[in-house]
Write a protein that holds these residues in place. Sequence first.
Motif, PDB file in Angstrom:
ATOM      1  N   GLU A 106       0.819  -1.207   0.000  1.00  0.00           N
ATOM      2  CA  GLU A 106       0.000   0.000   0.000  1.00  0.00           C
ATOM      3  C   GLU A 106       0.858   1.264   0.000  1.00  0.00           C
ATOM      4  OE1 GLU A 106      -3.394   0.148  -0.293  1.00  0.00           O
ATOM      5  OE2 GLU A 106      -3.128  -1.987  -0.712  1.00  0.00           O
ATOM      6  N   GLU A 107       1.985   1.224   0.709  1.00  0.00           N
ATOM      7  CA  GLU A 107       2.862   2.398   0.725  1.00  0.00           C
ATOM      8  C   GLU A 107       3.464   2.647  -0.654  1.00  0.00           C
ATOM      9  OE1 GLU A 107       5.629   1.556   3.817  1.00  0.00           O
ATOM     10  OE2 GLU A 107       4.290   2.229   5.434  1.00  0.00           O
ATOM     11  N   ARG A 108       3.869   1.587  -1.336  1.00  0.00           N
ATOM     12  CA  ARG A 108       4.422   1.753  -2.685  1.00  0.00           C
ATOM     13  C   ARG A 108       3.349   2.243  -3.656  1.00  0.00           C
ATOM     14  NH1 ARG A 108       5.409  -2.814  -4.582  1.00  0.00           N
ATOM     15  NH2 ARG A 108       5.162  -4.245  -2.828  1.00  0.00           N
ATOM     16  N   LEU A 109       2.131   1.724  -3.496  1.00  0.00           N
ATOM     17  CA  LEU A 109       1.023   2.157  -4.346  1.00  0.00           C
ATOM     18  C   LEU A 109       0.690   3.628  -4.101  1.00  0.00           C
ATOM     19  CD1 LEU A 109      -1.184   1.450  -6.380  1.00  0.00           C
ATOM     20  CD2 LEU A 109      -2.604   0.664  -4.466  1.00  0.00           C
ATOM     21  N   ALA A 110       0.706   4.043  -2.828  1.00  0.00           N
ATOM     22  CA  ALA A 110       0.412   5.442  -2.499  1.00  0.00           C
ATOM     23  C   ALA A 110       1.453   6.378  -3.113  1.00  0.00           C
ATOM     24  CB  ALA A 110       0.362   5.620  -0.983  1.00  0.00           C
ATOM     25  N   LEU A 111       2.721   5.985  -3.051  1.00  0.00           N
ATOM     26  CA  LEU A 111       3.772   6.817  -3.648  1.00  0.00           C
ATOM     27  C   LEU A 111       3.589   6.948  -5.155  1.00  0.00           C
ATOM     28  CD1 LEU A 111       6.954   5.666  -1.691  1.00  0.00           C
ATOM     29  CD2 LEU A 111       5.899   7.936  -1.660  1.00  0.00           C
ATOM     30  N   ARG A 112       3.235   5.857  -5.824  1.00  0.00           N
ATOM     31  CA  ARG A 112       3.020   5.922  -7.274  1.00  0.00           C
ATOM     32  C   ARG A 112       1.858   6.857  -7.606  1.00  0.00           C
ATOM     33  NH1 ARG A 112       3.918   0.237  -7.190  1.00  0.00           N
ATOM     34  NH2 ARG A 112       1.682  -0.167  -7.489  1.00  0.00           N
ATOM     35  N   ARG A 113       0.812   6.785  -6.812  1.00  0.00           N
ATOM     36  CA  ARG A 113      -0.346   7.650  -7.062  1.00  0.00           C
ATOM     37  C   ARG A 113      -0.005   9.114  -6.831  1.00  0.00           C
ATOM     38  NH1 ARG A 113      -4.742   3.747  -3.978  1.00  0.00           N
ATOM     39  NH2 ARG A 113      -5.250   2.431  -5.792  1.00  0.00           N
ATOM     40  N   LEU A 114       0.771   9.393  -5.783  1.00  0.00           N
ATOM     41  CA  LEU A 114       1.171  10.776  -5.525  1.00  0.00           C
ATOM     42  C   LEU A 114       2.057  11.310  -6.645  1.00  0.00           C
ATOM     43  CD1 LEU A 114       1.873  10.557  -1.681  1.00  0.00           C
ATOM     44  CD2 LEU A 114       0.018  11.821  -2.785  1.00  0.00           C
ATOM     45  N   HIS A 115       2.956  10.478  -7.132  1.00  0.00           N
ATOM     46  CA  HIS A 115       3.780  10.875  -8.278  1.00  0.00           C
ATOM     47  C   HIS A 115       2.891  11.195  -9.480  1.00  0.00           C
ATOM     48  CE1 HIS A 115       8.008  10.613  -7.299  1.00  0.00           C
ATOM     49  NE2 HIS A 115       7.804   9.490  -6.616  1.00  0.00           N
ATOM     50  N   ARG A 116       1.907  10.353  -9.703  1.00  0.00           N
ATOM     51  CA  ARG A 116       1.064  10.478 -10.888  1.00  0.00           C
ATOM     52  C   ARG A 116       0.278  11.788 -10.893  1.00  0.00           C
ATOM     53  NH1 ARG A 116      -2.157   5.534 -10.864  1.00  0.00           N
ATOM     54  NH2 ARG A 116      -0.115   4.593 -11.245  1.00  0.00           N
ATOM     55  N   VAL A 117      -0.179  12.235  -9.719  1.00  0.00           N
ATOM     56  CA  VAL A 117      -0.996  13.459  -9.669  1.00  0.00           C
ATOM     57  C   VAL A 117      -0.150  14.712  -9.438  1.00  0.00           C
ATOM     58  CG1 VAL A 117      -3.019  12.191  -8.861  1.00  0.00           C
ATOM     59  CG2 VAL A 117      -1.460  13.208  -7.181  1.00  0.00           C
ATOM     60  N   PHE A 139       4.570  15.710  -5.752  1.00  0.00           N
ATOM     61  CA  PHE A 139       5.954  16.039  -5.408  1.00  0.00           C
ATOM     62  C   PHE A 139       6.494  17.248  -6.175  1.00  0.00           C
ATOM     63  CE2 PHE A 139       5.495  11.514  -4.356  1.00  0.00           C
ATOM     64  CZ  PHE A 139       5.864  11.556  -3.020  1.00  0.00           C
ATOM     65  N   ARG A 140       5.658  17.862  -6.994  1.00  0.00           N
ATOM     66  CA  ARG A 140       6.074  19.083  -7.691  1.00  0.00           C
ATOM     67  C   ARG A 140       5.921  20.316  -6.815  1.00  0.00           C
ATOM     68  NH1 ARG A 140       2.424  19.191 -12.798  1.00  0.00           N
ATOM     69  NH2 ARG A 140       3.490  21.204 -13.064  1.00  0.00           N
ATOM     70  N   PHE A 141       5.256  20.168  -5.678  1.00  0.00           N
ATOM     71  CA  PHE A 141       4.962  21.313  -4.819  1.00  0.00           C
ATOM     72  C   PHE A 141       5.433  21.045  -3.392  1.00  0.00           C
ATOM     73  CE2 PHE A 141       1.692  20.922  -8.089  1.00  0.00           C
ATOM     74  CZ  PHE A 141       1.813  22.140  -8.739  1.00  0.00           C
ATOM     75  N   ARG A 142       5.573  22.148  -2.678  1.00  0.00           N
ATOM     76  CA  ARG A 142       5.946  22.052  -1.265  1.00  0.00           C
ATOM     77  C   ARG A 142       4.674  22.110  -0.433  1.00  0.00           C
ATOM     78  NH1 ARG A 142       7.048  25.543   2.968  1.00  0.00           N
ATOM     79  NH2 ARG A 142       8.677  24.844   4.416  1.00  0.00           N
ATOM     80  N   TRP A 143       4.500  21.123   0.435  1.00  0.00           N
ATOM     81  CA  TRP A 143       3.315  21.052   1.282  1.00  0.00           C
ATOM     82  C   TRP A 143       3.737  21.062   2.751  1.00  0.00           C
ATOM     83  CZ3 TRP A 143      -1.566  20.509  -1.005  1.00  0.00           C
ATOM     84  CH2 TRP A 143      -1.567  20.165  -2.365  1.00  0.00           C
ATOM     85  N   THR A 144       2.999  21.807   3.553  1.00  0.00           N
ATOM     86  CA  THR A 144       3.202  21.694   4.998  1.00  0.00           C
ATOM     87  C   THR A 144       2.344  20.536   5.508  1.00  0.00           C
ATOM     88  OG1 THR A 144       1.361  23.155   5.595  1.00  0.00           O
ATOM     89  CG2 THR A 144       3.514  24.192   5.157  1.00  0.00           C
ATOM     90  N   ASN A 145       2.670  20.069   6.691  1.00  0.00           N
ATOM     91  CA  ASN A 145       1.871  18.990   7.276  1.00  0.00           C
ATOM     92  C   ASN A 145       0.412  19.407   7.441  1.00  0.00           C
ATOM     93  OD1 ASN A 145       4.092  17.335   7.429  1.00  0.00           O
ATOM     94  ND2 ASN A 145       4.557  17.856   9.563  1.00  0.00           N
ATOM     95  N   GLY A 146       0.220  20.657   7.861  1.00  0.00           N
ATOM     96  CA  GLY A 146      -1.144  21.141   8.062  1.00  0.00           C
ATOM     97  C   GLY A 146      -1.928  21.199   6.765  1.00  0.00           C
ATOM     98  N   GLU A 147      -1.281  21.661   5.695  1.00  0.00           N
ATOM     99  CA  GLU A 147      -1.953  21.739   4.396  1.00  0.00           C
ATOM    100  C   GLU A 147      -2.339  20.351   3.892  1.00  0.00           C
ATOM    101  OE1 GLU A 147       0.168  25.730   2.502  1.00  0.00           O
ATOM    102  OE2 GLU A 147       1.083  23.750   2.259  1.00  0.00           O
ATOM    103  N   PHE A 148      -1.418  19.413   4.044  1.00  0.00           N
ATOM    104  CA  PHE A 148      -1.720  18.065   3.568  1.00  0.00           C
ATOM    105  C   PHE A 148      -2.843  17.435   4.392  1.00  0.00           C
ATOM    106  CE2 PHE A 148      -1.131  13.463   3.491  1.00  0.00           C
ATOM    107  CZ  PHE A 148      -1.201  13.237   2.125  1.00  0.00           C
ATOM    108  N   ALA A 149      -2.808  17.642   5.714  1.00  0.00           N
ATOM    109  CA  ALA A 149      -3.859  17.085   6.566  1.00  0.00           C
ATOM    110  C   ALA A 149      -5.217  17.677   6.208  1.00  0.00           C
ATOM    111  CB  ALA A 149      -3.531  17.350   8.035  1.00  0.00           C
ATOM    112  N   GLU A 150      -5.240  18.980   5.925  1.00  0.00           N
ATOM    113  CA  GLU A 150      -6.505  19.636   5.558  1.00  0.00           C
ATOM    114  C   GLU A 150      -7.028  19.100   4.226  1.00  0.00           C
ATOM    115  OE1 GLU A 150      -8.281  24.155   4.779  1.00  0.00           O
ATOM    116  OE2 GLU A 150      -6.170  23.844   5.328  1.00  0.00           O
ATOM    117  N   LEU A 151      -6.123  18.957   3.252  1.00  0.00           N
ATOM    118  CA  LEU A 151      -6.517  18.424   1.946  1.00  0.00           C
ATOM    119  C   LEU A 151      -7.033  16.993   2.079  1.00  0.00           C
ATOM    120  CD1 LEU A 151      -6.593  18.688  -1.159  1.00  0.00           C
ATOM    121  CD2 LEU A 151      -4.240  17.819  -1.178  1.00  0.00           C
ATOM    122  N   PHE A 152      -6.328  16.196   2.850  1.00  0.00           N
ATOM    123  CA  PHE A 152      -6.729  14.798   3.035  1.00  0.00           C
ATOM    124  C   PHE A 152      -8.114  14.719   3.669  1.00  0.00           C
ATOM    125  CE2 PHE A 152      -6.943  10.789   5.311  1.00  0.00           C
ATOM    126  CZ  PHE A 152      -6.465   9.888   4.370  1.00  0.00           C
TER     127      PHE A 152
END
Length: 221
Positions: free
Chosen positions: A34-45, A48-61
């Motif tokens: 699941e971790e490898r699958l999640a990384l592939r999906r994040l790459h796909r969308v 990793f092209r942007f800088r995210w803070t923990n708070g921003e990612f938690a809010e988006l999630f």
Amino acid sequence: MATEPATLDPAGVLGDQESLDALDAEIARVRDREERLALRRLHRVGYFRFRWTNGEFAELFAKVFLAEPRRPSTLARLEARREAQYAGRRARDARRKAILGGFVVAQCRHKPDVHGELVPDIREWLLSHRSPEVGARNVEALSGFLADPEFKGLVAPPANTKKARRERTHRLILLGAWVLARREGLKRLRELVADELARFLEQGQRVERHKALLKDVLDQA
């Protein structure tokens, strides 16, 4: 809520650790997948092209993934199974030790010479705990019994309070843990288990269930 059957399959009781090990291995395999699958999906969308803070990612999630009910993942289901199975195993382990603790109390109560022979080893084993503070507390918890095999905190039925019942159970579990740790190395204890444990179990209720719980101990007697 499911209840345990009146009797336990000895193979099931003794196979608990193997079952947990297999479940742990499956959880590790699924988590890695699941971790490898999640990384592939994040790459796909493009994550990793942007800088995210923990708070921003938690809010988006929270907005995207937690806004609506979702089915538990395979990993979540496996972890829930393991938690439930481990809780069951711990409960059985506590019952095993409490029964063996009751056996020791009965032997010492009816045979004062046995009490005198076993107490030094019990005290020494309790004090051998890797934490001196815990060892001292355990000796204190059993101090009444170590001084007197007729100690009311173990011989008499517990007072009708949760605290009294919890303390009595704790003392029995400590004694049972000592039996499991020392039954092979201490000749007098080994003889008692071989000669008296089966008879002790037959005097109580749920005889077959308790014999199944202690099958490994009885087989080695």
